[in-house]
Design an enzyme around this catalytic site. Structure first.
Site, PDB file in Angstrom:
ATOM      1  N   ASP A  86       0.887  -1.145   0.000  1.00 36.75           N
ATOM      2  CA  ASP A  86       0.000   0.000   0.000  1.00 36.75           C
ATOM      3  C   ASP A  86       0.935   1.207   0.000  1.00 36.75           C
ATOM      4  O   ASP A  86       1.678   1.421   0.974  1.00 36.75           O
ATOM      5  CB  ASP A  86      -0.866  -0.036   1.265  1.00 36.75           C
ATOM      6  CG  ASP A  86      -1.797   1.163   1.312  1.00 36.75           C
ATOM      7  OD1 ASP A  86      -1.483   2.183   0.661  1.00 36.75           O
ATOM      8  OD2 ASP A  86      -2.832   1.070   2.003  1.00 36.75           O
ATOM      9  N   LYS A 142       6.112   9.433 -18.202  1.00 34.14           N
ATOM     10  CA  LYS A 142       5.142  10.498 -18.405  1.00 34.14           C
ATOM     11  C   LYS A 142       3.707  10.036 -18.147  1.00 34.14           C
ATOM     12  O   LYS A 142       3.479   8.834 -18.236  1.00 34.14           O
ATOM     13  CB  LYS A 142       5.300  11.094 -19.806  1.00 34.14           C
ATOM     14  CG  LYS A 142       4.656  10.249 -20.930  1.00 34.14           C
ATOM     15  CD  LYS A 142       4.871  10.878 -22.250  1.00 34.14           C
ATOM     16  CE  LYS A 142       3.693  11.669 -22.701  1.00 34.14           C
ATOM     17  NZ  LYS A 142       2.596  10.866 -23.294  1.00 34.14           N
ATOM     18  N   HIS A 172       9.749   7.851 -24.302  1.00 32.80           N
ATOM     19  CA  HIS A 172      10.074   6.609 -25.021  1.00 32.80           C
ATOM     20  C   HIS A 172      10.464   6.864 -26.472  1.00 32.80           C
ATOM     21  O   HIS A 172      11.074   6.024 -27.100  1.00 32.80           O
ATOM     22  CB  HIS A 172       8.957   5.562 -24.876  1.00 32.80           C
ATOM     23  CG  HIS A 172       7.768   5.797 -25.748  1.00 32.80           C
ATOM     24  ND1 HIS A 172       6.777   6.671 -25.435  1.00 32.80           N
ATOM     25  CD2 HIS A 172       7.415   5.257 -26.930  1.00 32.80           C
ATOM     26  CE1 HIS A 172       5.857   6.656 -26.395  1.00 32.80           C
ATOM     27  NE2 HIS A 172       6.229   5.806 -27.318  1.00 32.80           N
ATOM     28  N   LYS A 176      13.671   5.140 -29.408  1.00 32.98           N
ATOM     29  CA  LYS A 176      13.411   4.557 -30.740  1.00 32.98           C
ATOM     30  C   LYS A 176      14.709   4.526 -31.541  1.00 32.98           C
ATOM     31  O   LYS A 176      15.471   5.496 -31.531  1.00 32.98           O
ATOM     32  CB  LYS A 176      12.346   5.375 -31.475  1.00 32.98           C
ATOM     33  CG  LYS A 176      10.965   5.229 -30.829  1.00 32.98           C
ATOM     34  CD  LYS A 176       9.875   5.760 -31.714  1.00 32.98           C
ATOM     35  CE  LYS A 176       8.544   5.812 -30.990  1.00 32.98           C
ATOM     36  NZ  LYS A 176       7.794   4.569 -31.010  1.00 32.98           N
ATOM     37  N   HIS A 234       7.410  14.257 -26.843  1.00 33.41           N
ATOM     38  CA  HIS A 234       7.978  13.550 -27.998  1.00 33.41           C
ATOM     39  C   HIS A 234       8.392  14.493 -29.143  1.00 33.41           C
ATOM     40  O   HIS A 234       9.521  14.422 -29.628  1.00 33.41           O
ATOM     41  CB  HIS A 234       6.984  12.523 -28.544  1.00 33.41           C
ATOM     42  CG  HIS A 234       6.436  11.592 -27.499  1.00 33.41           C
ATOM     43  ND1 HIS A 234       7.205  11.093 -26.463  1.00 33.41           N
ATOM     44  CD2 HIS A 234       5.198  11.056 -27.328  1.00 33.41           C
ATOM     45  CE1 HIS A 234       6.454  10.290 -25.714  1.00 33.41           C
ATOM     46  NE2 HIS A 234       5.245  10.263 -26.201  1.00 33.41           N
ATOM     47  N   LYS A 334      -4.352  12.223 -33.586  1.00 30.11           N
ATOM     48  CA  LYS A 334      -4.973  10.896 -33.536  1.00 30.11           C
ATOM     49  C   LYS A 334      -5.946  10.790 -34.711  1.00 30.11           C
ATOM     50  O   LYS A 334      -6.447  11.801 -35.202  1.00 30.11           O
ATOM     51  CB  LYS A 334      -5.764  10.728 -32.240  1.00 30.11           C
ATOM     52  CG  LYS A 334      -4.883  10.870 -30.997  1.00 30.11           C
ATOM     53  CD  LYS A 334      -4.766   9.577 -30.256  1.00 30.11           C
ATOM     54  CE  LYS A 334      -3.963   9.709 -29.000  1.00 30.11           C
ATOM     55  NZ  LYS A 334      -2.799   8.835 -28.943  1.00 30.11           N
TER      56      LYS A 334
END
Ligand code: BG6
Length: 481
Positions: A86, A142, A172, A176, A234, A334
């Site tokens: 916890d 993030k 991330h 790459k 990014h 998106k």
């Protein structure tokens, strides 16, 4: 080198979707140092065996080539342990400390794969329990804050318990392979450096397009939006990699100092400049990959009438001698036409054309997704008698073919770096705060502007205003060229 990797949020989405598959790949490739333990920490009661079975099941959703055989999983699972905690209880941290101390590994990596609202209290508890010795590294994923003030609050809490070099902030995208190659292209080769400046480069475009929508994350996304979710981190990180000066060494701080200078040189926005140079959009129903998809407002958990942006395109400049006046265009969204992340460096046209017909400037394309690679676009003589006819050709470099067996995924690379203490690919707090400072002016301008985002059809390349933004400078996005 022995290590203990503690995954807070050990049953969460990030752990089973990204971290476990990456750790398994690292193990399978023989890259994970031997003598390691991976401890998943979460709220519910489970034994090690239960946890291993839970992760085994989750592997069913991973790419086939990345799935373990039963025998492989059984060996990998020997590294996996589970502990109920916890995160509000000091005694549970004392128990964790004891578990770690009994072994006394050379390196302890604490990965906060939890909800971000826990970052501050968990850092405080870790410090209070003394789980912050010199062999400890803290990895933060993030979203690191929602704005400058909340990012600073997290950084203050981290700093109260850990030194800056112990805190590893993951972006991330920096893991790459294409991003490693960008560094290699720029600083391992002399070819491009003389051209990498305003005299030769007309403009630079960074696109991170996704074809997916917000899926089941509507509630999270709606308080975030594309600017916070993709641009602040990014896209700006990619921009710093393109625009930074050559660092004097490959040390993490030498690199990060140069990246920070780029962020500090970004042209500040005024409200008028935001209205002119930033386009925000929100997807409506449309067709993606031949399938009808709903609009953002009809996605699960999105409140009616939301003005959250799912698309951003912007024009900025890096105000220094190398780049003065060169437009940098960033674009992300998106439900765009395809999953496609790339950087295009558009060179200037020849100063005095002598060939008839096609006039196309050279461009260098750095592909990040779906495949990584490099393309150099040139004009070549097509032959065929009479006047020389020029036609576009491209030199394509496919890294997957070139380095078949050595490819390492983003999270795999970052986890191995965290364990080894290589900090180059992690974001320093001052970079992160500077990025927030810059995007915050855009948010402030939007908050005062009732117009809201422009509609675009799912499956398109975003609102028409994004094309107009670059057309104003006489440019076009890659897919329009
Ligand atoms: C994450 C965002 O940081 O990056 C997501 O929160 C996004 O919204 C994802 O989908 C994209 O990552 P990738 O590696 O799939 O391009």
């Amino acid at each position: 080198m022995s290590f203990d990797l503690v995954l807070f949020g050990g049953t969460g989405d990030l752990t089973w979707r990204k971290l476990m598959p990456a750790l398994f790949q690292a193990w399978r490739h023989g890259k994970l140092p031997s003598g390691g333990r991976i401890l998943a920490v979460a709220r519910d009661e489970r034994s090690d065996a239960d946890y291993r079975a839970y992760i085994r099941e989750k592997f069913a959703g991973v790419d086939e080539s990345k799935q373990p055989s039963d025998e492989e999983f059984a060996r990998f699972a020997e590294l996996l342990h589970y502990r109920r905690m916890d995160l509000a209880k000091p005694e549970h941290y004392a128990g964790l400390k004891q578990w770690l101390d009994e072994r006394g590994a050379d390196t302890v990596v604490l990965f906060l794969a939890t909800s971000p609202h826990l970052f501050v209290p968990v850092c405080q508890q870790l410090g209070a329990a003394g789980i912050n010795g010199a062999n400890v590294r803290l990895v933060l994923e993030k979203p690191l804050g929602h704005d400058l003030a909340s990012a600073q609050a997290i950084n203050r809490a981290v700093r109260a318990s850990f030194r800056e070099e112990q805190a590893l902030r993951i972006d991330h995208y920096l893991g790459k392979p294409a991003v490693q190659n960008l560094m290699a292209l720029r600083f391992g080769n002399a070819l491009f450096e003389p051209l990498w400046r305003r005299e030769s480069i007309a403009n630079i475009q960074i696109t991170i397009a996704e074809s997916i929508g917000v899926g089941t994350r509507g509630d999270f996304y709606n308080t975030t939006g594309a600017l916070r979710d993709m641009v602040q981190n990014h896209a700006l990180q990619l921009l710093t990699m393109i625009a930074m000066e050559p660092p004097s060494t490959s040390d993490a701080d030498a690199i990060r100092d140069e990246k920070l200078k780029v962020l500090r040189s970004l042209k500040p926005f005024t409200p008028e400049a935001v209205a002119r140079d930033v386009v925000r959009g929100q997807y409506r129903a449309g067709t993606v990959d031949g399938k009808a998809v709903p609009g953002y407002l009809d996605e699960q958990k999105v409140p009616p009438g939301s003005t959250c942006e799912t698309f951003v395109a912007l024009r900025t400049e890096v105000q220094n001698w190398r780049w003065a006046g060169v437009p940098f265009y960033l674009r992300t969204g998106k439900r765009l036409a395809s999953r496609d992340a790339h950087i295009v460096v558009n060179f200037r046209e020849v100063p005095h054309p002598i060939f008839p017909g096609t006039r196309q400037a050279n461009k260098l394309v750095i592909n990040l997704q779906p495949e990584d690679g490099l393309e150099l676009h040139l004009l070549a003589a097509k032959g065929g008698g009479g006047n020389e006819v020029l036609a576009p050709v491209s030199l394509d470099l496919d890294f997957d073919k070139a380095f078949l067996s050595e490819r390492v995924g983003g999270y795999e690379r970052l986890l191995l770096d965290a364990i080894a203490g290589r900090l180059n690919l992690f974001v320093r707090s001052d970079e992160q705060e500077q990025a927030w400072r810059w995007v915050e002016t855009i948010h402030n301008a939007w908050a005062a502007d009732p117009t809201g985002p422009r509609a675009y059809a799912a499956g398109s390349w975003g609102p028409a205003a994004a094309s107009a933004l670059v057309a104003r400078d006489g440019c076009a996005w890659a897919e329009e060229q």
